[in-house]
Design a protein around this motif. Structure first.
Motif, PDB file in Angstrom:
ATOM      1  N   CYS B  79      24.539 -18.265  26.670  1.00  0.00           N
ATOM      2  CA  CYS B  79      24.861 -17.026  27.032  1.00  0.00           C
ATOM      3  C   CYS B  79      23.917 -16.091  28.128  1.00  0.00           C
ATOM      4  N   MET B  80      23.477 -16.573  29.153  1.00  0.00           N
ATOM      5  CA  MET B  80      22.931 -15.785  30.254  1.00  0.00           C
ATOM      6  C   MET B  80      23.898 -16.509  31.111  1.00  0.00           C
ATOM      7  N   ALA B  81      25.254 -16.987  31.115  1.00  0.00           N
ATOM      8  CA  ALA B  81      25.854 -17.569  31.966  1.00  0.00           C
ATOM      9  C   ALA B  81      27.797 -16.470  31.876  1.00  0.00           C
ATOM     10  N   LEU B  82      27.862 -15.996  30.484  1.00  0.00           N
ATOM     11  CA  LEU B  82      28.871 -15.042  30.176  1.00  0.00           C
ATOM     12  C   LEU B  82      28.309 -13.875  30.323  1.00  0.00           C
ATOM     13  N   GLY B  83      26.730 -13.626  29.737  1.00  0.00           N
ATOM     14  CA  GLY B  83      26.410 -12.001  29.943  1.00  0.00           C
ATOM     15  C   GLY B  83      26.600 -11.557  31.554  1.00  0.00           C
ATOM     16  N   PHE B  84      26.334 -12.630  32.120  1.00  0.00           N
ATOM     17  CA  PHE B  84      26.495 -12.636  33.917  1.00  0.00           C
ATOM     18  C   PHE B  84      28.115 -12.235  34.719  1.00  0.00           C
ATOM     19  N   ALA B  85      28.676 -13.632  33.787  1.00  0.00           N
ATOM     20  CA  ALA B  85      30.065 -13.610  34.310  1.00  0.00           C
ATOM     21  C   ALA B  85      31.210 -11.922  33.577  1.00  0.00           C
ATOM     22  N   ILE B  86      30.499 -11.522  32.292  1.00  0.00           N
ATOM     23  CA  ILE B  86      30.936 -10.342  31.997  1.00  0.00           C
ATOM     24  C   ILE B  86      30.879  -9.300  33.173  1.00  0.00           C
ATOM     25  N   GLU B  87      29.651  -9.066  33.274  1.00  0.00           N
ATOM     26  CA  GLU B  87      29.321  -7.556  34.337  1.00  0.00           C
ATOM     27  C   GLU B  87      30.048  -7.826  35.761  1.00  0.00           C
ATOM     28  N   ARG B 194      22.166  -7.048  42.115  1.00  0.00           N
ATOM     29  CA  ARG B 194      21.310  -7.857  42.092  1.00  0.00           C
ATOM     30  C   ARG B 194      20.407  -7.711  40.659  1.00  0.00           C
ATOM     31  N   ILE B 195      19.252  -6.588  40.066  1.00  0.00           N
ATOM     32  CA  ILE B 195      19.021  -6.059  39.491  1.00  0.00           C
ATOM     33  C   ILE B 195      19.941  -5.550  37.859  1.00  0.00           C
ATOM     34  N   ILE B 196      20.696  -5.142  38.617  1.00  0.00           N
ATOM     35  CA  ILE B 196      22.198  -5.157  37.546  1.00  0.00           C
ATOM     36  C   ILE B 196      21.965  -6.584  36.711  1.00  0.00           C
ATOM     37  N   ALA B 197      22.100  -7.539  37.281  1.00  0.00           N
ATOM     38  CA  ALA B 197      22.545  -8.638  36.810  1.00  0.00           C
ATOM     39  C   ALA B 197      21.848  -9.252  36.272  1.00  0.00           C
ATOM     40  N   THR B 198      20.148  -9.324  36.423  1.00  0.00           N
ATOM     41  CA  THR B 198      19.392  -9.744  35.876  1.00  0.00           C
ATOM     42  C   THR B 198      18.812  -9.207  34.776  1.00  0.00           C
ATOM     43  N   THR B 199      19.497  -7.599  34.653  1.00  0.00           N
ATOM     44  CA  THR B 199      19.626  -6.859  32.905  1.00  0.00           C
ATOM     45  C   THR B 199      20.024  -7.123  32.420  1.00  0.00           C
ATOM     46  N   PHE B 200      21.646  -8.068  32.871  1.00  0.00           N
ATOM     47  CA  PHE B 200      22.566  -8.477  31.312  1.00  0.00           C
ATOM     48  C   PHE B 200      21.537 -10.366  30.981  1.00  0.00           C
ATOM     49  N   LEU B 201      21.858 -10.878  32.570  1.00  0.00           N
ATOM     50  CA  LEU B 201      20.988 -11.969  32.108  1.00  0.00           C
ATOM     51  C   LEU B 201      19.451 -12.102  31.367  1.00  0.00           C
ATOM     52  N   LEU B 206      18.421 -12.980  25.622  1.00  0.00           N
ATOM     53  CA  LEU B 206      17.518 -12.046  23.635  1.00  0.00           C
ATOM     54  C   LEU B 206      18.356 -12.190  23.094  1.00  0.00           C
ATOM     55  N   ALA B 207      19.582 -12.295  23.306  1.00  0.00           N
ATOM     56  CA  ALA B 207      21.116 -12.155  22.479  1.00  0.00           C
ATOM     57  C   ALA B 207      21.345 -13.753  22.099  1.00  0.00           C
ATOM     58  N   ALA B 208      21.064 -14.470  23.033  1.00  0.00           N
ATOM     59  CA  ALA B 208      20.868 -16.196  22.824  1.00  0.00           C
ATOM     60  C   ALA B 208      20.442 -16.231  21.199  1.00  0.00           C
ATOM     61  N   VAL B 209      18.579 -15.935  21.684  1.00  0.00           N
ATOM     62  CA  VAL B 209      18.302 -15.995  20.624  1.00  0.00           C
ATOM     63  C   VAL B 209      18.069 -15.427  19.701  1.00  0.00           C
ATOM     64  N   ALA B 210      18.676 -14.166  19.414  1.00  0.00           N
ATOM     65  CA  ALA B 210      18.963 -13.524  17.686  1.00  0.00           C
ATOM     66  C   ALA B 210      20.341 -14.241  17.321  1.00  0.00           C
ATOM     67  N   GLY B 211      21.211 -14.597  18.179  1.00  0.00           N
ATOM     68  CA  GLY B 211      21.909 -15.453  17.170  1.00  0.00           C
ATOM     69  C   GLY B 211      21.718 -16.508  16.736  1.00  0.00           C
ATOM     70  N   THR B 212      21.037 -17.287  17.511  1.00  0.00           N
ATOM     71  CA  THR B 212      20.071 -18.255  17.286  1.00  0.00           C
ATOM     72  C   THR B 212      19.469 -18.272  16.006  1.00  0.00           C
ATOM     73  N   LEU B 213      18.703 -16.955  15.364  1.00  0.00           N
ATOM     74  CA  LEU B 213      17.663 -16.754  14.193  1.00  0.00           C
ATOM     75  C   LEU B 213      18.603 -16.230  13.398  1.00  0.00           C
ATOM     76  N   VAL B 214      20.008 -15.493  13.708  1.00  0.00           N
ATOM     77  CA  VAL B 214      20.779 -15.094  12.373  1.00  0.00           C
ATOM     78  C   VAL B 214      21.532 -16.026  11.546  1.00  0.00           C
ATOM     79  N   GLY B 215      21.651 -17.172  12.391  1.00  0.00           N
ATOM     80  CA  GLY B 215      22.632 -18.484  11.713  1.00  0.00           C
ATOM     81  C   GLY B 215      21.877 -18.891  10.836  1.00  0.00           C
ATOM     82  N   THR B 216      20.690 -19.142  11.206  1.00  0.00           N
ATOM     83  CA  THR B 216      19.844 -20.100  10.260  1.00  0.00           C
ATOM     84  C   THR B 216      19.139 -19.621   9.585  1.00  0.00           C
ATOM     85  N   TYR B 217      19.256 -18.045   9.272  1.00  0.00           N
ATOM     86  CA  TYR B 217      18.394 -17.092   8.260  1.00  0.00           C
ATOM     87  C   TYR B 217      19.758 -17.092   7.631  1.00  0.00           C
ATOM     88  N   TYR B 218      20.462 -17.198   8.109  1.00  0.00           N
ATOM     89  CA  TYR B 218      22.269 -16.919   6.981  1.00  0.00           C
ATOM     90  C   TYR B 218      22.893 -17.652   6.572  1.00  0.00           C
TER      91      TYR B 218
END
Lengths: 238, 307
Positions: B79-87, B194-201, B206-218
């Motif tokens: 997800c970090m790679a994805l977010g970095f690329a999107i930005e 660099r700060i903007i890129a770091t923010t996306f990273l 956090l999105a990666a963790v949230a996604g995994t938790l959502v999947g595990t929960y439901y």
């Protein structure tokens, strides 16, 4: 005289098709307090912004200590020793006074010297010390200007650029800020001061450049400018 | 069983997931004033990457939480790679463009990612293998499962860590300074790009963790799961005051609780006319109400400060 610390040759700045700065030549020597005065819209702020890397010059050369500084990314300029106190002060309103000062030293890593400089700035501006834990946005305009100057000093620049430090301040506060600028300069800091308040600037500075319509119309010692009939008529309201 | 207490527990669990996602929206908005509509899709990719890992590792006699941790550890860098690329690709070239341009670009990225995910994982609902037992614990009149406890603890830990990073470190100070005045932060020597890129990273991790938790929960996931979740999290960010980190945390928890209490009581209160399936409507009604009554959100700054 040795080579100037800041040497500007033929600097031009364009906004779209409009040329705000049309070939400015300017020198500032080590330890000098030099002022750039002129009417509103003469191109003073554009010149300063181009020096600080906030605007890309359309033409010309900026040498800092003989090395080209024009067109460098702004976050690299402070590492070359150039600090700008922007027009309108530009403090970070939701950071505390102490955090703002820390940001001034962002490009440095000499922790012990930073702590010493912080003490020095607090010594210079008692007000900032009293309010170090307060959010900068809650300070008065004059206090914010002190913070902006203190923050720039935290970067240990070799050249300090000040853009309209008196703007929007009460007369008493203007006197205070000018005293601070004089003190900073007397301690050896090289300063380029842009001011609309020509009288105050000329009283503080050693040399002056007068800007008109994007060009330097003339330059002399500040003392001579104060006595010059053209300056008196155009900028001192006489 | 106490319905109120039970729905409160469920709401806090769901809300802590909203909060993790809302932080990604609010951090990006705080720094470049862009609503990153593709953020929900980053959560979806995180969930599906984890799912692939968990499927591969299930039934090998490994500990269930170990398998889920492995899913998280793989999805975070993805997800970090994805977010970095999107930005880099979709937002940075448009930084000086009119504000509508990056917004449309964000919607484009969102659609593209959904379709890409459909190509990789198919269009059917995928089931997460049950690698952890749903051991119930009794808590007063309510029941809380091990999965719920882990979600709460993980979210709390991450939010505390983020708070520390932003409030107490040099990087965090530079991030806050950049959010307040990027040009002046640049003068201080901060490399704003660099700060903007770091923010996306950070938001993407956090999105990666949230996604995994959502999947595990439901226990289910598919290529469209990021849309509604993203909208809810965005609602939470606006509710709390977009651009404000504590606001995103508060807004997320509040939204989760209100939704679950709504689901618990709507049926009874309306004599069965409006059922618990209307709880989504409730959350968007709340968004409308907040926008009308307090446009800057619960903890948001008055926008007049931006002068």
């Amino acid at each position: 005289m040795s080579a100037p610390l800041l040497q500007v040759r033929g600097l031009a700045v364009r906004y779209g098709g409009i040329e705000a700065v049309k070939g400015v030549d300017l020198d500032v020597y080590q330890g000098e307090l030099v002022t750039l005065i002129g009417a509103n819209g003469a191109g003073k702020t554009s010149t300063l912004k181009a020096l600080a890397g906030l605007l890309r010059p359309a033409a010309g050369e900026v040498l800092l200590d003989g090395r080209p500084a024009g067109g460098v990314a702004p976050h690299q300029l402070i590492r070359q020793g150039l600090a700008l106190v922007p027009e309108g002060r530009g403090v970070f309103p939701r950071l505390t006074v102490a955090e703002n000062l820390d940001m001034g030293a962002y490009a440095r890593s000499d922790t012990a010297a930073i702590a010493a400089d912080l003490e020095r700035v607090f010594g210079m501006f008692e007000r900032l010390h009293e309010r170090r834990g307060q959010k900068a946005g809650t300070l008065s305009g004059g206090e914010q200007q002190m913070l902006a100057i203190g923050r720039a000093l935290m970067g240990r620049p070799r050249l300090l650029l000040l853009d309209e430090p008196s703007m929007g301040l009460a007369p008493l506060m203007v006197q205070k800020i000018m005293a601070v600028i004089r003190q900073v300069a007397s301690e050896g800091m090289t300063v380029l001061l842009v001011e609309q308040n020509a009288r105050l600037a000329l009283q503080a500075a050693q040399r002056a450049y007068v800007m008109e319509g994007g060009r330097i119309s003339f330059s002399d010692t500040a003392q001579a400018c104060l006595g010059d009939p053209r300056v008196r008529a155009a900028y001192l309201g006489e | 069983m106490d319905i109120f207490l039970q729905q409160l527990v469920n709401g806090l669990v769901q809300g802590s997931i909203y909060a993790l996602v809302a932080l990604g929206y609010t951090m990006v908005y705080g720094i470049i004033e862009l609503v990153n509509f593709a953020h929900g899709e980053v959560v979806m990719v995180g969930a599906l990457v984890s799912l692939s890992v968990i499927q591969r590792l299930a039934d090998r006699g490994l500990s269930g939480w170990g398998v889920i941790a492995a899913g998280i550890l793989v999805s975070i860098p993805a997800c970090m790679a994805l977010g970095f690329a999107i930005e880099r690709v979709a937002y940075r070239p448009l930084r000086r463009a009119p504000r509508l341009a990056p917004l449309i670009s964000a919607i484009g990225v969102s659609i593209a990612l959904q379709q890409l995910a459909a190509l990789i994982w198919g269009r059917n609902f995928l089931h997460y293998p049950e690698v952890v037992a749903r051991t119930p614990f009794h808590l007063g009149g309510a029941v809380i499962t091990e999965v719920q406890l882990v979600i709460l603890a993980t979210a709390a830990l991450l939010m505390a860590g983020l708070w520390f990073l932003v409030q107490r470190t040099r990087l965090g100070r530079a991030m806050r300074a950049t959010a307040q005045n990027p040009a002046v932060a640049g003068l201080m020597g901060v490399d704003v790009d660099r700060i903007i890129a770091t923010t996306f990273l950070i938001g993407s991790a956090l999105a990666a963790v949230a996604g995994t938790l959502v999947g595990t929960y439901y226990n289910v996931g598919n290529h469209t799961m990021g849309f509604l979740l993203g909208m809810k999290a965005f609602t939470a960010a606006v509710l709390g005051g977009i651009g404000n980190l504590q606001g995103a945390m508060l807004g997320g928890l509040l939204l989760g609780v209100i939704e679950n209490l709504g689901a618990g009581y709507l049926g009874n209160l309306t004599g069965g006319v409006i059922g618990s399936n209307y709880s989504d409507v409730l959350s968007f009604l709340m968004l409308v109400a907040v926008l009308v009554l307090r446009p800057s959100g619960l903890l948001g700054e008055r926008s007049a400060e931006k002068v």
